[in-house]
Each structure stands twice: as C-alpha cells, then as structure tokens.
Design a protein around this motif. Sequence first.
Motif, mmCIF file in Angstrom:
data_model
loop_
_atom_site.group_PDB
_atom_site.id
_atom_site.type_symbol
_atom_site.label_atom_id
_atom_site.label_comp_id
_atom_site.label_asym_id
_atom_site.label_seq_id
_atom_site.Cartn_x
_atom_site.Cartn_y
_atom_site.Cartn_z
ATOM 1 N N MET A 1 -39.562 -26.050 70.289
ATOM 2 C CA MET A 1 -40.109 -24.194 70.788
ATOM 3 C C MET A 1 -41.167 -24.758 68.780
ATOM 4 S SD MET A 1 -38.857 -21.030 70.342
ATOM 5 C CE MET A 1 -38.554 -20.601 71.944
ATOM 6 N N ALA A 2 -42.420 -24.363 68.928
ATOM 7 C CA ALA A 2 -43.132 -24.146 67.672
ATOM 8 C C ALA A 2 -43.037 -23.232 66.878
ATOM 9 C CB ALA A 2 -44.610 -24.759 68.330
ATOM 10 N N LEU A 3 -42.669 -23.176 65.824
ATOM 11 C CA LEU A 3 -42.248 -22.072 65.003
ATOM 12 C C LEU A 3 -43.091 -22.162 63.856
ATOM 13 C CD1 LEU A 3 -38.224 -22.442 63.929
ATOM 14 C CD2 LEU A 3 -39.586 -20.581 65.951
ATOM 15 N N THR A 4 -43.748 -20.709 63.392
ATOM 16 C CA THR A 4 -44.657 -20.158 62.285
ATOM 17 C C THR A 4 -44.361 -19.609 61.123
ATOM 18 O OG1 THR A 4 -45.105 -18.578 63.722
ATOM 19 C CG2 THR A 4 -46.376 -20.372 64.536
ATOM 20 N N CYS A 5 -44.869 -19.645 60.072
ATOM 21 C CA CYS A 5 -45.073 -18.522 58.507
ATOM 22 C C CYS A 5 -45.971 -18.314 58.365
ATOM 23 C CB CYS A 5 -43.872 -20.360 57.578
ATOM 24 S SG CYS A 5 -44.082 -19.211 56.258
ATOM 25 N N LEU A 6 -46.167 -16.729 57.562
ATOM 26 C CA LEU A 6 -46.895 -16.398 57.503
ATOM 27 C C LEU A 6 -46.632 -15.823 56.146
ATOM 28 C CD1 LEU A 6 -49.957 -15.201 57.549
ATOM 29 C CD2 LEU A 6 -49.248 -12.465 58.255
ATOM 30 N N ALA A 7 -47.058 -16.494 54.555
ATOM 31 C CA ALA A 7 -46.712 -16.425 53.243
ATOM 32 C C ALA A 7 -47.655 -15.411 53.061
ATOM 33 C CB ALA A 7 -47.045 -18.742 52.853
ATOM 34 N N LEU A 8 -46.711 -14.507 52.716
ATOM 35 C CA LEU A 8 -47.892 -13.012 51.774
ATOM 36 C C LEU A 8 -47.593 -13.515 50.429
ATOM 37 C CD1 LEU A 8 -46.507 -10.076 53.795
ATOM 38 C CD2 LEU A 8 -48.487 -11.721 54.441
ATOM 39 N N ASN A 9 -48.671 -13.616 49.533
ATOM 40 C CA ASN A 9 -49.114 -14.131 48.593
ATOM 41 C C ASN A 9 -49.515 -12.717 47.280
ATOM 42 O OD1 ASN A 9 -49.234 -14.920 45.433
ATOM 43 N ND2 ASN A 9 -50.346 -16.600 45.812
ATOM 44 N N CYS A 10 -48.284 -12.224 46.811
ATOM 45 C CA CYS A 10 -48.626 -10.994 46.001
ATOM 46 C C CYS A 10 -48.150 -11.019 44.917
ATOM 47 C CB CYS A 10 -47.220 -9.493 46.383
ATOM 48 S SG CYS A 10 -47.235 -9.647 48.396
ATOM 49 N N SER A 11 -49.363 -12.495 44.464
ATOM 50 C CA SER A 11 -50.039 -11.720 42.565
ATOM 51 C C SER A 11 -50.861 -10.983 43.040
ATOM 52 C CB SER A 11 -50.495 -13.350 42.382
ATOM 53 O OG SER A 11 -51.160 -13.591 42.017
ATOM 54 N N LEU A 12 -51.005 -10.935 41.528
ATOM 55 C CA LEU A 12 -52.367 -9.654 41.228
ATOM 56 C C LEU A 12 -53.859 -10.749 40.985
ATOM 57 C CD1 LEU A 12 -50.023 -7.927 38.666
ATOM 58 C CD2 LEU A 12 -50.329 -7.138 41.041
ATOM 59 N N LYS A 13 -53.405 -11.461 41.279
ATOM 60 C CA LYS A 13 -55.010 -12.596 40.892
ATOM 61 C C LYS A 13 -55.234 -12.523 43.040
ATOM 62 C CE LYS A 13 -52.713 -14.950 37.359
ATOM 63 N NZ LYS A 13 -52.755 -15.944 36.915
ATOM 64 N N ARG A 14 -56.529 -12.654 42.646
ATOM 65 C CA ARG A 14 -57.293 -12.832 44.188
ATOM 66 C C ARG A 14 -57.786 -14.576 43.902
ATOM 67 N NH1 ARG A 14 -61.826 -7.443 45.285
ATOM 68 N NH2 ARG A 14 -60.090 -5.407 44.095
ATOM 69 N N SER A 15 -58.038 -15.068 45.040
ATOM 70 C CA SER A 15 -58.680 -15.782 46.126
ATOM 71 C C SER A 15 -59.446 -16.998 44.647
ATOM 72 C CB SER A 15 -58.784 -16.433 46.768
ATOM 73 O OG SER A 15 -57.603 -15.557 48.282
ATOM 74 N N GLY A 16 -59.813 -17.352 44.724
ATOM 75 C CA GLY A 16 -60.899 -18.682 43.612
ATOM 76 C C GLY A 16 -59.634 -18.608 41.943
ATOM 77 N N THR A 17 -58.332 -17.633 41.875
ATOM 78 C CA THR A 17 -58.327 -17.995 40.870
ATOM 79 C C THR A 17 -56.799 -18.481 40.839
ATOM 80 O OG1 THR A 17 -58.982 -15.907 39.580
ATOM 81 C CG2 THR A 17 -57.104 -16.459 38.923
ATOM 82 N N VAL A 18 -56.708 -19.619 40.224
ATOM 83 C CA VAL A 18 -55.060 -20.799 40.200
ATOM 84 C C VAL A 18 -53.913 -19.646 40.331
ATOM 85 C CG1 VAL A 18 -53.877 -22.369 39.595
ATOM 86 C CG2 VAL A 18 -56.309 -22.488 39.523
ATOM 87 N N SER A 19 -53.057 -20.345 40.774
ATOM 88 C CA SER A 19 -51.517 -18.655 40.929
ATOM 89 C C SER A 19 -50.683 -19.353 40.920
ATOM 90 C CB SER A 19 -52.179 -17.774 42.315
ATOM 91 O OG SER A 19 -50.429 -16.946 42.799
ATOM 92 N N SER A 20 -49.884 -19.345 40.057
ATOM 93 C CA SER A 20 -48.238 -19.766 39.598
ATOM 94 C C SER A 20 -48.082 -19.207 41.297
ATOM 95 C CB SER A 20 -47.496 -19.324 38.941
ATOM 96 O OG SER A 20 -47.662 -19.869 37.747
ATOM 97 N N THR A 21 -47.824 -18.134 41.729
ATOM 98 C CA THR A 21 -47.060 -17.747 43.554
ATOM 99 C C THR A 21 -47.704 -18.481 44.450
ATOM 100 O OG1 THR A 21 -46.705 -15.224 42.612
ATOM 101 C CG2 THR A 21 -46.655 -15.441 44.646
ATOM 102 N N ASP A 22 -49.361 -18.388 44.184
ATOM 103 C CA ASP A 22 -49.878 -20.160 45.992
ATOM 104 C C ASP A 22 -49.266 -21.542 45.529
ATOM 105 O OD1 ASP A 22 -51.865 -19.690 47.752
ATOM 106 O OD2 ASP A 22 -52.359 -21.811 46.353
ATOM 107 N N LYS A 23 -48.917 -21.802 44.531
ATOM 108 C CA LYS A 23 -48.216 -23.121 44.246
ATOM 109 C C LYS A 23 -46.718 -23.214 44.610
ATOM 110 C CE LYS A 23 -46.435 -26.091 40.294
ATOM 111 N NZ LYS A 23 -47.141 -27.415 40.340
ATOM 112 N N ILE A 24 -45.879 -22.012 44.221
ATOM 113 C CA ILE A 24 -44.638 -21.948 44.976
ATOM 114 C C ILE A 24 -44.690 -21.873 46.052
ATOM 115 C CG2 ILE A 24 -43.671 -19.588 44.525
ATOM 116 C CD1 ILE A 24 -41.710 -20.990 43.868
#
Length: 203
Positions: A1-24
């Motif tokens: 069975m194919a499973l999916t994950c949605l990762a919610l990056n709740c950094s205060l930074k918008r896309s285009g800015t490097v984020s430690s939260t995005d990295k992890i």
Amino acid sequence: MALTCLALNCSLKRSGTVSSTDKILRELLAELTRSGVSGEVVRVADLDIKPGVTADEGEGDAWPALRRRILAADIIALGTPIWLGQPSSIAKRVLERMDAFLSETDEQGRMPTYGKVAVCAVVGNEDGGHHCHAEVFQALNDVGFTVAANAGTYWVGPAMGSKVYKDLSEPYEPTVRATRMAAANAAHLAGLLAGARYPGLAG
C-alpha cells in the motif's frame, strides 16, 4: 500500500529563504522514502491561514485547501523552529485550525484524522526541543492523530549561540538517528492503521 506524508514547514520564513526547518523536514522525508513513503513539504508562511478554529474562516482563507491535503495524507510531519522556548506562531496557528476536527466526528465518534500518524521535527539554537515536542504532540493527539514511538526528531544548538542547523558542515549523528527512527516507526504505524481502522464508540 502506497503511503504519503505531508510535511508542514512552520518556519517564519517564506519560500526562497533557506530554512533550518526545511532542512530537517527534507531529511525526514528522505528517510521515509526508505520505507516506501512519498511526501512533500509545504511552507505554511506562504499561505494566508486565517486565525480561528473553524474549517473555513471565509474569503481568502487558505486553510480549507491545506486541510484537504492534510486529510489526504497518511502521515503529517509538523516542523517548527523554537522561538522564546516555544513552537513558532505559525505552528500554533496550524494547531488552532485543527481544533475544528473535534466537532467533525462520524457516527462512531471518530475524527477525520483517526488513523493518521504524527511526526514532529524541531530546530533551534536555544533550549526547548522537548518542550516543543510536548506541546505539538499533545495538540495533535487531542485532534485525533496517532503518535508513533520515538516520533520526534530535533537539533538544538549551543545556548544563546548563533549556530543554526542549516549551516552545519556535516550531519549531527544523534539527530540523524532520531530522524531515521521517527521515519521508520511512523511508516510502520501508518501501514498498520491503513489496514485496520480505529473501532470508535459502539452504540
């Protein structure tokens, strides 16, 4: 069975800015792929999530579309930086909007999130990793998510220091192991729950 994950990056930074939260979170998704789980990251700061506790707060509210994506996924990974020892204000906004799940039960008392697994990833250069996990996991469990064993991963830099996760020159092994464990356990639990619904309240 194919499973999916949605990762919610709740950094205060918008896309285009490097984020430690995005990295992890991307490291977590990479580990999930080892268990056959596909996923994607959403930068919540890019969306206009209105304040409130209903499923739809009216014109311009981006929550209904994000809510549909949350409910379509098997695993939700909520990633947050630590600010003042707390999860970010964006993480708290997401959790507040999930409050609506409490009143959306089926005839057996099951919320639409029943059977979905929660994972939490935290980064910061101050104390608060375990505190943020406690807040996030309690809230997600309250609104129907299931928390796997060792479902949290985090990295916290030196107290009052300037080092941040995204700038590490090499992987930090304790975090690598925690991320791998969280991913493997979440995938295992999601697979089990996909084939066996919670019973709900009889009668």
